[in-house]
Design an enzyme around this catalytic site. Sequence first.
Site, PDB file in Angstrom:
ATOM      1  N   ILE A  78     -46.068 -19.400  22.146  1.00  0.00           N
ATOM      2  CA  ILE A  78     -46.279 -18.923  20.781  1.00  0.00           C
ATOM      3  C   ILE A  78     -45.641 -17.552  20.658  1.00  0.00           C
ATOM      4  CG2 ILE A  78     -47.983 -18.225  19.072  1.00  0.00           C
ATOM      5  CD1 ILE A  78     -49.867 -20.316  20.197  1.00  0.00           C
ATOM      6  N   LEU A  79     -44.719 -17.406  19.727  1.00  0.00           N
ATOM      7  CA  LEU A  79     -43.954 -16.178  19.574  1.00  0.00           C
ATOM      8  C   LEU A  79     -44.667 -15.211  18.629  1.00  0.00           C
ATOM      9  CD1 LEU A  79     -40.538 -17.989  19.237  1.00  0.00           C
ATOM     10  CD2 LEU A  79     -41.263 -16.606  21.192  1.00  0.00           C
ATOM     11  N   ASN A  93     -36.805 -24.592  15.186  1.00  0.00           N
ATOM     12  CA  ASN A  93     -37.629 -25.303  16.160  1.00  0.00           C
ATOM     13  C   ASN A  93     -37.672 -26.784  15.819  1.00  0.00           C
ATOM     14  OD1 ASN A  93     -39.544 -25.548  18.357  1.00  0.00           O
ATOM     15  ND2 ASN A  93     -41.158 -25.773  16.822  1.00  0.00           N
ATOM     16  N   HIS A  95     -40.427 -29.963  16.144  1.00  0.00           N
ATOM     17  CA  HIS A  95     -41.835 -30.262  16.407  1.00  0.00           C
ATOM     18  C   HIS A  95     -42.024 -31.778  16.412  1.00  0.00           C
ATOM     19  CE1 HIS A  95     -46.150 -29.635  16.470  1.00  0.00           C
ATOM     20  NE2 HIS A  95     -46.275 -30.539  15.518  1.00  0.00           N
ATOM     21  N   THR A 127     -41.475 -19.568  11.121  1.00  0.00           N
ATOM     22  CA  THR A 127     -42.107 -18.455  10.416  1.00  0.00           C
ATOM     23  C   THR A 127     -43.317 -18.015  11.237  1.00  0.00           C
ATOM     24  OG1 THR A 127     -43.591 -19.851   9.117  1.00  0.00           O
ATOM     25  CG2 THR A 127     -41.388 -19.414   8.198  1.00  0.00           C
ATOM     26  N   GLU A 160     -35.608 -37.475  18.222  1.00  0.00           N
ATOM     27  CA  GLU A 160     -35.337 -36.041  18.349  1.00  0.00           C
ATOM     28  C   GLU A 160     -33.896 -35.800  18.774  1.00  0.00           C
ATOM     29  OE1 GLU A 160     -38.085 -34.246  21.028  1.00  0.00           O
ATOM     30  OE2 GLU A 160     -39.801 -34.450  19.682  1.00  0.00           O
TER      31      GLU A 160
END
Length: 211
Positions: A78-79, A93, A95, A127, A160
């Site tokens: 987690i950034l 990203n 997901h 975000t 993906e």
Amino acid sequence: MQSITQACRDQGWPAEVAAVIANREQASGLEWAAAQGIPTRVVAHRDHADRAAFDAALAREIDGFSPDYVLLAGFMRILTDDFVRHYAGRLVNIHPSLLPLFPGLGTHRQALEAGVRVHGCTVHFVTPVLDHGPMIAQGVVPVREGDTEASLAERVLGIEHVVYPAVASWLAQGRVSLDDGKVAVRGIDDRCFGLAADGARAASHPSGGRA
């Protein structure tokens, strides 16, 4: 990461993968990238006192390569808000769910427990709100009778590898814009990709056709 790199080279994008950076020395992608002649770096989170210190070190390493975009792939950290704001509009990203459904971890289990008939992945701008950034494209797969988390995860991984390289190519070609939280992709009529029940792929193309 491998799918994006190979598509970049095979399809002749006006771009290159500047570097592959991981927070674990054992990350298998590092060895593969190095074998392709791509610079690799490791910024170990355990070497830093807290998330802020790690993110600052990671940003310094990234900025040393002056990338136009930063693509997260299998980066399970987690950034911090400061890091995300530093790369606002450039941090992307993927997901493993059809956001806004099933943010966070355990997406395949959540999908099976909810009884949904389709599942998939979402490529989005990052975000400060986890898994809620503006969406660029999605990939859809069927949920089959008797699916397990493992079988569903494998099917989602397949889509993906279609969606993320496609989005990366749009970014490389300057097709993607982000304005006031809304994404526009020039020359793309459909940003939803699917794997049919028999495994045949249906994917959007710049012409808006399907294959």
